[in-house]
Design a protein around this motif. Structure first.
Motif, PDB file in Angstrom:
ATOM      1  N   SER A  46       0.840  -1.206   0.000  1.00  0.00           N
ATOM      2  CA  SER A  46       0.000   0.000   0.000  1.00  0.00           C
ATOM      3  C   SER A  46       0.868   1.245   0.000  1.00  0.00           C
ATOM      4  O   SER A  46       0.644   2.179  -0.769  1.00  0.00           O
ATOM      5  CB  SER A  46      -0.907   0.039   1.227  1.00  0.00           C
ATOM      6  N   LEU A  47       1.868   1.234   0.872  1.00  0.00           N
ATOM      7  CA  LEU A  47       2.762   2.384   0.946  1.00  0.00           C
ATOM      8  C   LEU A  47       3.470   2.618  -0.379  1.00  0.00           C
ATOM      9  O   LEU A  47       3.619   3.762  -0.818  1.00  0.00           O
ATOM     10  CB  LEU A  47       3.813   2.165   2.036  1.00  0.00           C
ATOM     11  N   SER A  48       3.921   1.529  -1.018  1.00  0.00           N
ATOM     12  CA  SER A  48       4.637   1.663  -2.291  1.00  0.00           C
ATOM     13  C   SER A  48       3.774   2.354  -3.332  1.00  0.00           C
ATOM     14  O   SER A  48       4.212   3.273  -4.016  1.00  0.00           O
ATOM     15  CB  SER A  48       5.016   0.296  -2.859  1.00  0.00           C
ATOM     16  N   ALA A  49       2.528   1.885  -3.442  1.00  0.00           N
ATOM     17  CA  ALA A  49       1.641   2.444  -4.457  1.00  0.00           C
ATOM     18  C   ALA A  49       1.369   3.917  -4.171  1.00  0.00           C
ATOM     19  O   ALA A  49       1.420   4.759  -5.074  1.00  0.00           O
ATOM     20  CB  ALA A  49       0.333   1.661  -4.495  1.00  0.00           C
ATOM     21  N   ILE A  50       1.122   4.235  -2.913  1.00  0.00           N
ATOM     22  CA  ILE A  50       0.839   5.630  -2.558  1.00  0.00           C
ATOM     23  C   ILE A  50       2.056   6.506  -2.812  1.00  0.00           C
ATOM     24  O   ILE A  50       1.974   7.561  -3.429  1.00  0.00           O
ATOM     25  CB  ILE A  50       0.388   5.727  -1.083  1.00  0.00           C
ATOM     26  N   PHE A  51       3.201   6.028  -2.369  1.00  0.00           N
ATOM     27  CA  PHE A  51       4.433   6.804  -2.535  1.00  0.00           C
ATOM     28  C   PHE A  51       4.692   7.122  -4.005  1.00  0.00           C
ATOM     29  O   PHE A  51       4.851   8.274  -4.389  1.00  0.00           O
ATOM     30  CB  PHE A  51       5.614   6.025  -1.935  1.00  0.00           C
ATOM     31  N   ILE A  52       4.696   6.070  -4.829  1.00  0.00           N
ATOM     32  CA  ILE A  52       5.071   6.272  -6.230  1.00  0.00           C
ATOM     33  C   ILE A  52       4.025   7.121  -6.955  1.00  0.00           C
ATOM     34  O   ILE A  52       4.352   7.979  -7.774  1.00  0.00           O
ATOM     35  CB  ILE A  52       5.326   4.917  -6.935  1.00  0.00           C
ATOM     36  N   THR A  53       2.761   6.944  -6.616  1.00  0.00           N
ATOM     37  CA  THR A  53       1.708   7.714  -7.276  1.00  0.00           C
ATOM     38  C   THR A  53       1.816   9.196  -6.926  1.00  0.00           C
ATOM     39  O   THR A  53       1.747  10.063  -7.796  1.00  0.00           O
ATOM     40  CB  THR A  53       0.318   7.197  -6.846  1.00  0.00           C
ATOM     41  N   LEU A  54       2.036   9.476  -5.647  1.00  0.00           N
ATOM     42  CA  LEU A  54       2.097  10.876  -5.211  1.00  0.00           C
ATOM     43  C   LEU A  54       3.363  11.576  -5.691  1.00  0.00           C
ATOM     44  O   LEU A  54       3.386  12.793  -5.845  1.00  0.00           O
ATOM     45  CB  LEU A  54       1.982  10.973  -3.692  1.00  0.00           C
ATOM     46  N   VAL A  55       4.415  10.799  -5.943  1.00  0.00           N
ATOM     47  CA  VAL A  55       5.633  11.419  -6.467  1.00  0.00           C
ATOM     48  C   VAL A  55       5.481  11.660  -7.964  1.00  0.00           C
ATOM     49  O   VAL A  55       5.817  12.723  -8.475  1.00  0.00           O
ATOM     50  CB  VAL A  55       6.872  10.531  -6.190  1.00  0.00           C
ATOM     51  N   VAL A  56       4.961  10.666  -8.670  1.00  0.00           N
ATOM     52  CA  VAL A  56       5.046  10.665 -10.125  1.00  0.00           C
ATOM     53  C   VAL A  56       3.996  11.552 -10.809  1.00  0.00           C
ATOM     54  O   VAL A  56       4.257  12.108 -11.864  1.00  0.00           O
ATOM     55  CB  VAL A  56       4.967   9.205 -10.642  1.00  0.00           C
ATOM     56  N   TYR A  57       2.810  11.743 -10.190  1.00  0.00           N
ATOM     57  CA  TYR A  57       1.775  12.499 -10.903  1.00  0.00           C
ATOM     58  C   TYR A  57       2.257  13.911 -11.259  1.00  0.00           C
ATOM     59  O   TYR A  57       1.859  14.477 -12.264  1.00  0.00           O
ATOM     60  CB  TYR A  57       0.469  12.547 -10.093  1.00  0.00           C
ATOM     61  N   ARG A  58       3.154  14.448 -10.451  1.00  0.00           N
ATOM     62  CA  ARG A  58       3.649  15.806 -10.708  1.00  0.00           C
ATOM     63  C   ARG A  58       4.348  15.950 -12.049  1.00  0.00           C
ATOM     64  O   ARG A  58       4.346  17.019 -12.650  1.00  0.00           O
ATOM     65  CB  ARG A  58       4.693  16.212  -9.657  1.00  0.00           C
ATOM     66  N   PHE A  59       4.980  14.875 -12.492  1.00  0.00           N
ATOM     67  CA  PHE A  59       5.760  14.964 -13.724  1.00  0.00           C
ATOM     68  C   PHE A  59       4.889  15.090 -14.963  1.00  0.00           C
ATOM     69  O   PHE A  59       5.389  15.299 -16.048  1.00  0.00           O
ATOM     70  CB  PHE A  59       6.684  13.740 -13.862  1.00  0.00           C
ATOM     71  N   PHE A  60       3.584  14.935 -14.798  1.00  0.00           N
ATOM     72  CA  PHE A  60       2.684  15.078 -15.939  1.00  0.00           C
ATOM     73  C   PHE A  60       2.256  16.536 -16.126  1.00  0.00           C
ATOM     74  O   PHE A  60       1.547  16.858 -17.055  1.00  0.00           O
ATOM     75  CB  PHE A  60       1.438  14.212 -15.747  1.00  0.00           C
ATOM     76  N   PHE A  61       2.685  17.406 -15.210  1.00  0.00           N
ATOM     77  CA  PHE A  61       2.304  18.817 -15.293  1.00  0.00           C
ATOM     78  C   PHE A  61       3.563  19.688 -15.240  1.00  0.00           C
ATOM     79  O   PHE A  61       4.599  19.257 -14.756  1.00  0.00           O
ATOM     80  CB  PHE A  61       1.429  19.208 -14.096  1.00  0.00           C
ATOM     81  N   ASN A  62       3.443  20.927 -15.743  1.00  0.00           N
ATOM     82  CA  ASN A  62       4.537  21.870 -15.524  1.00  0.00           C
ATOM     83  C   ASN A  62       4.090  22.955 -14.534  1.00  0.00           C
ATOM     84  O   ASN A  62       2.983  22.894 -14.000  1.00  0.00           O
ATOM     85  CB  ASN A  62       5.022  22.453 -16.858  1.00  0.00           C
ATOM     86  N   LYS A  63       4.960  23.925 -14.338  1.00  0.00           N
ATOM     87  CA  LYS A  63       4.685  24.950 -13.316  1.00  0.00           C
ATOM     88  C   LYS A  63       3.474  25.819 -13.646  1.00  0.00           C
ATOM     89  O   LYS A  63       2.867  26.403 -12.762  1.00  0.00           O
ATOM     90  CB  LYS A  63       5.913  25.853 -13.142  1.00  0.00           C
ATOM     91  N   GLN A  64       3.138  25.904 -14.940  1.00  0.00           N
ATOM     92  CA  GLN A  64       1.995  26.731 -15.344  1.00  0.00           C
ATOM     93  C   GLN A  64       0.705  25.927 -15.302  1.00  0.00           C
ATOM     94  O   GLN A  64      -0.287  26.329 -15.903  1.00  0.00           O
ATOM     95  CB  GLN A  64       2.211  27.281 -16.760  1.00  0.00           C
ATOM     96  N   ALA A  65       0.717  24.801 -14.604  1.00  0.00           N
ATOM     97  CA  ALA A  65      -0.452  23.917 -14.537  1.00  0.00           C
ATOM     98  C   ALA A  65      -0.917  23.527 -15.927  1.00  0.00           C
ATOM     99  O   ALA A  65      -2.099  23.572 -16.252  1.00  0.00           O
ATOM    100  CB  ALA A  65      -1.594  24.573 -13.739  1.00  0.00           C
ATOM    101  N   GLN A  66       0.032  23.195 -16.798  1.00  0.00           N
ATOM    102  CA  GLN A  66      -0.286  22.679 -18.131  1.00  0.00           C
ATOM    103  C   GLN A  66       0.104  21.209 -18.169  1.00  0.00           C
ATOM    104  O   GLN A  66       1.026  20.794 -17.472  1.00  0.00           O
ATOM    105  CB  GLN A  66       0.506  23.444 -19.201  1.00  0.00           C
ATOM    106  N   LEU A  67      -0.582  20.439 -18.998  1.00  0.00           N
ATOM    107  CA  LEU A  67      -0.221  19.032 -19.155  1.00  0.00           C
ATOM    108  C   LEU A  67       1.028  18.924 -20.014  1.00  0.00           C
ATOM    109  O   LEU A  67       1.142  19.568 -21.044  1.00  0.00           O
ATOM    110  CB  LEU A  67      -1.358  18.267 -19.837  1.00  0.00           C
ATOM    111  N   VAL A  68       1.966  18.112 -19.567  1.00  0.00           N
ATOM    112  CA  VAL A  68       3.186  17.891 -20.337  1.00  0.00           C
ATOM    113  C   VAL A  68       3.033  16.563 -21.074  1.00  0.00           C
ATOM    114  O   VAL A  68       2.686  15.565 -20.462  1.00  0.00           O
ATOM    115  CB  VAL A  68       4.400  17.787 -19.393  1.00  0.00           C
ATOM    116  N   PRO A  69       3.284  16.557 -22.386  1.00  0.00           N
ATOM    117  CA  PRO A  69       3.182  15.261 -23.082  1.00  0.00           C
ATOM    118  C   PRO A  69       4.297  14.324 -22.606  1.00  0.00           C
ATOM    119  O   PRO A  69       5.443  14.747 -22.434  1.00  0.00           O
ATOM    120  CB  PRO A  69       3.362  15.623 -24.564  1.00  0.00           C
ATOM    121  N   ILE A  70       3.928  13.052 -22.360  1.00  0.00           N
ATOM    122  CA  ILE A  70       4.905  12.060 -21.920  1.00  0.00           C
ATOM    123  C   ILE A  70       5.359  11.272 -23.132  1.00  0.00           C
ATOM    124  O   ILE A  70       4.558  10.755 -23.896  1.00  0.00           O
ATOM    125  CB  ILE A  70       4.268  11.102 -20.888  1.00  0.00           C
TER     126      ILE A  70
END
Lengths: 259, 232
Positions: A229-253
């Protein structure tokens, strides 16, 4: 003591390998090479680890444990990062996550005297926690990537209404966490009824009393449940940020080749 | 008092080159052109879902980058081609935007449903139970809940049947008149452009080729690419 299995008997395991192999021939699955290779590789790996463990168990715990646990975490991180291709900082995120989880689980085991600080106890138990956490992180990474792709329109809608990346990602975080936790919850429900857990089976075959084996199994099952459970929460909460930039725009992966 | 809402000067992105125009308050602009012309890319610049690589965009006399992103997006609402509703009930969707700014009041729900001509009984239905037309209208209502001054529309009726399209068009006309909303709409439907727009922008291959009152575009087009496009 446990009954020994002769090498002669082991040889007949080849029959078990021949079954999927002949299936592959018969139905032209094109997996012949894969089946042979993974069998040889798996056998070699297990014997190698067996002899390595013999050596490590003879070392002092303070040396043997960090070496083996460190190696396990490193290999797990290298393996799990393939699932996060196209995302930045996946390897360090997984590495740090696994380190934190293993450290806290080990600390709890030792503090409450569930196991003692001996390589022969710490290493197999840690291996199970790290291995299951690795799988959970890999699943979470794959899931979050596909959720972001699938929900692109919803994310744009949320952002366009003024949501911050954290707020917009809420739906995806929820779905990813649910998907990563459900197999575990289900697994715990039927534990022992259908399939006796591998560790318990091993201990019983090795001549340990079933009740003793169950105590160990309980420790490991519950530990795995919480670390997954901790692993899934940790990785999800860290990684979702990389889909956005500072201007709250979606970054293509960038899509890497799938493993 | 300056009437300009948006000013684009020398705006370029990987899809767009050197776009220049001004949009005044209350104008109804229709963006049209062949697919791949960069219409949607252009639309996303207005609420900063994308940023230009070159050039400047001003919103109400200030560089667009001076605004807090969330409050800019609250003022410049977007409705997309698909409804993209959030899982949950109609109510959950309607209060989503205002709740982000802690400005939701319960009375708003019935007002919004009335605006998009939907019955009050729909409010606590799950969005899965709605028809396509109802979903798109909820999507409109969700955007309007933020009380935007500018409405960006990305082919908002292309997925709808004729009757629902007509209703949505009536809603847009009403909003345009009563609330004096500024509207910027991407459409591939030329007759819709005629019905709803008072100013037409024709785009092709990332360039803004024609920017004229809508009637002139259809009665006396001068640009060759535009002529070809209209005579398809």
């Amino acid at each position: 003591m446990a009954p020994d299995i002769s090498n002669y008997s082991l040889l007949f395991l080849i029959i078990f390998v021949l079954i999927p192999l002949s299936l592959s021939y018969r139905y032209q699955l094109g997996m012949n090479k894969d089946i042979v290779w993974s069998t040889i590789r798996g056998t070699a790996q297990l014997f190698f680890i067996g002899y390595l463990l013999n050596v490590l168990f003879d070392l002092r715990a303070i040396i043997g444990v960090p070496i083996m646990v460190g190696a396990m975490i490193l290999i797990a991180s290298l393996h799990a990062r393939n699932k996060g291709q196209g995302l930045p900082y996946v390897f360090p995120a997984i590495l740090i996550g696994l380190l934190l989880i293993e450290a806290s689980v080990l600390a709890l085991w030792l503090i409450f005297d569930m196991i003692s600080f001996k390589p022969s106890e710490v290493i197999p138990m840690s291996g199970m926690v790290i291995g299951n956490s690795m799988v959970a992180m890999g699943l979470a990474l794959e899931r979050i990537k596909s959720e972001f792709k699938e929900n692109n329109g919803r994310l744009l809608a949320a952002l366009s209404l003024g949501a911050s990346p954290r707020q917009a990602a809420q739906i995806i975080i929820q779905k990813t966490l649910r998907a990563s936790l459900i197999p575990n919850v289900d697994g715990l429900k039927t534990i022992g009824l259908v399939q006796l857990p591998g560790m318990m089976t091993g201990m019983i075959l090795g001549g340990i009393e079933p009740v003793m084996a169950i105590k160990y199994q309980l420790i490991i099952s519950i530990s795995i449940f919480s670390s997954v459970s901790l692993s899934a929460i940790f990785i999800t909460l860290v990684v979702y940020r990389f889909f956005f930039n500072k201007q709250a725009q979606l970054v293509p992966i960038k899509e890497g080749q799938s493993q | 008092m300056n009437n300009e809402v948006f000013v684009f000067s020398g705006v370029s992105t990987p899809q767009l080159s050197n776009i220049e125009f001004k949009i005044n308050k209350g104008e109804k602009v229709v963006l049209f052109g062949p697919s791949g012309a960069g219409k949607s890319s252009l639309l996303f610049l207005f609420n900063r879902l994308k940023d230009p690589t070159e050039g400047r965009i001003h919103y109400r006399d200030k560089p667009i980058t001076d605004y807090h992103v969330a409050s800019l997006r609250k003022q410049v609402g977007l409705v997309m081609q698909s409804h993209h509703l959030f899982p949950g009930t109609v109510y959950d969707n309607l209060q989503y935007g205002p709740s982000l700014f802690e400005s939701w009041d319960e009375g708003q729900a019935s007002e919004l449903l009335e605006m998009v001509a939907l019955p009050q009984t729909i409010l606590h239905k799950n969005v899965n139970q709605l028809s396509g037309g109802e979903k798109q209208r909820i999507s409109f209502a969700r955007t309007l809940a933020n009380r935007p001054d500018v409405l960006l529309l990305d082919e908002p009726t292309s997925a709808l049947d004729e009757r629902t399209t007509e209703e949505i068009e009536d809603l847009l006309k009403m909003l345009g008149k009563e609330k004096n909303l500024t509207m910027i709409m991407v459409t591939h439907d030329l007759s819709q452009a005629k019905r709803l727009g008072d100013r037409g922008m024709f785009m092709s291959e990332g360039k803004l080729l024609v920017d004229q009152p809508v009637e002139e575009i259809f009665t006396s087009p001068e640009n060759e690419t535009l002529k070809n496009f209209l005579n398809r």
